[in-house]
Design a protein around this motif. Structure first.
Motif, PDB file in Angstrom:
ATOM      1  N   ALA A  11       0.838  -1.206   0.000  1.00  0.00           N
ATOM      2  CA  ALA A  11       0.000   0.000   0.000  1.00  0.00           C
ATOM      3  C   ALA A  11       0.873   1.256   0.000  1.00  0.00           C
ATOM      4  O   ALA A  11       0.464   2.291  -0.546  1.00  0.00           O
ATOM      5  N   SER A  12       2.062   1.177   0.572  1.00  0.00           N
ATOM      6  CA  SER A  12       2.969   2.325   0.589  1.00  0.00           C
ATOM      7  C   SER A  12       3.372   2.752  -0.813  1.00  0.00           C
ATOM      8  O   SER A  12       3.725   3.906  -1.034  1.00  0.00           O
ATOM      9  N   LEU A  13       3.330   1.827  -1.745  1.00  0.00           N
ATOM     10  CA  LEU A  13       3.688   2.158  -3.121  1.00  0.00           C
ATOM     11  C   LEU A  13       2.653   3.079  -3.754  1.00  0.00           C
ATOM     12  O   LEU A  13       2.964   3.815  -4.691  1.00  0.00           O
ATOM     13  N   PHE A  14       1.420   3.036  -3.273  1.00  0.00           N
ATOM     14  CA  PHE A  14       0.342   3.800  -3.887  1.00  0.00           C
ATOM     15  C   PHE A  14      -0.090   5.003  -3.062  1.00  0.00           C
ATOM     16  O   PHE A  14      -0.479   6.028  -3.622  1.00  0.00           O
ATOM     17  N   ILE A  15      -0.047   4.888  -1.763  1.00  0.00           N
ATOM     18  CA  ILE A  15      -0.483   5.981  -0.888  1.00  0.00           C
ATOM     19  C   ILE A  15       0.592   6.266   0.160  1.00  0.00           C
ATOM     20  O   ILE A  15       0.333   6.293   1.355  1.00  0.00           O
ATOM     21  N   SER A  16       1.795   6.527  -0.309  1.00  0.00           N
ATOM     22  CA  SER A  16       2.917   6.702   0.611  1.00  0.00           C
ATOM     23  C   SER A  16       2.747   7.856   1.596  1.00  0.00           C
ATOM     24  O   SER A  16       3.161   7.715   2.748  1.00  0.00           O
ATOM     25  N   PRO A  17       2.154   8.999   1.229  1.00  0.00           N
ATOM     26  CA  PRO A  17       2.023  10.049   2.247  1.00  0.00           C
ATOM     27  C   PRO A  17       1.168   9.618   3.440  1.00  0.00           C
ATOM     28  O   PRO A  17       1.501   9.916   4.587  1.00  0.00           O
ATOM     29  N   ILE A  18       0.102   8.897   3.166  1.00  0.00           N
ATOM     30  CA  ILE A  18      -0.762   8.433   4.258  1.00  0.00           C
ATOM     31  C   ILE A  18      -0.027   7.397   5.102  1.00  0.00           C
ATOM     32  O   ILE A  18      -0.065   7.432   6.332  1.00  0.00           O
ATOM     33  N   ASN A  19       0.663   6.478   4.444  1.00  0.00           N
ATOM     34  CA  ASN A  19       1.393   5.452   5.185  1.00  0.00           C
ATOM     35  C   ASN A  19       2.556   6.037   5.979  1.00  0.00           C
ATOM     36  O   ASN A  19       2.871   5.556   7.060  1.00  0.00           O
TER      37      ASN A  19
END
Length: 140
Positions: free
Chosen positions: A113-121
Motif C-alpha cells: 500500500a505504501s507504493l500507492f499511498i505513501s504520504p498516508i502510510n
C-alpha cells in the motif's frame, strides 16, 4: 454573419477577465494544497527521523535528508545517488517506500500500500505505534 457578431451582447473583455480570474484562483488553490501537502510531509519525516534516532530537524536539509532516509532503509546512504540514474531513478523510490514500511516492522500488505499511498502510510508510521528495527539484511 458579421452583423451577428457586431450585434451580439457578448463583452469579450469581461469574458477574458473572468477566464484570467478563474485561472488565477485555480492556481492559488493548487498552491495552497501543495503547501499543505509539503508541511504534512515534513512533519511525517520529522517524526520518522525521531523514531529512528536521528534529529528531526535534519529532514529540512535537501539531499542530506535523502542520504539519511536511504541509510535508514538500506543501511547505505550513498544509494540515494541511484535516483539520478535513468530508469533506476524511477524504480528506486518505490523500493525505498516498500522497505521503509518493512524497517518499521509493518507487514507486506502495508508495504505494498505504501507504493500507492505513501504520504498516508508515512503519517501512519510517524504517528503510530511502529518501532524502527533497522535496515533489513539481504538474504541471498
Amino acid at each position: 454573419m458579421n452583423s451577428f457578431l457586431l450585434s451580439s451582447n457578448i463583452d469579450v473583455q469581461s469574458t477574458n477577465e473572468a477566464l484570467v480570474a478563474f485561472i488565477l484562483s485555480f492556481g492559488v488553490v493548487f498552491m495552497l494544497i501543495a503547501v499543505i501537502f509539503a508541511i504534512i510531509s515534513f512533519v511525517a519525516g520529522f517524526k520518522i527521523f525521531q523514531k529512528s534516532g536521528i534529529a528531526g530537524w535534519k529532514i529540512f536539509i535537501p539531499f542530506y535528508n535523502s542520504y539519511l532516509q536511504y541509510q535508514l532503509v538500506f543501511g547505505e546512504g550513498w544509494l540515494f545517488l541511484l535516483n539520478f540514474l535513468p530508469i533506476v531513478g524511477y524504480i528506486i523510490p518505490f523500493v525505498l517506500e516498500f522497505k521503509l514500511a518493512k524497517v518499521f516492522n509493518k507487514g507486506t500488505g502495508f508495504a505494498i500500500a505504501s507504493l500507492f499511498i505513501s504520504p498516508i502510510n508515512r503519517l501512519i508510521i510517524a504517528f503510530g505505534e511502529s518501532k524502527y528495527i533497522g535496515p533489513l539484511q539481504q538474504q541471498y
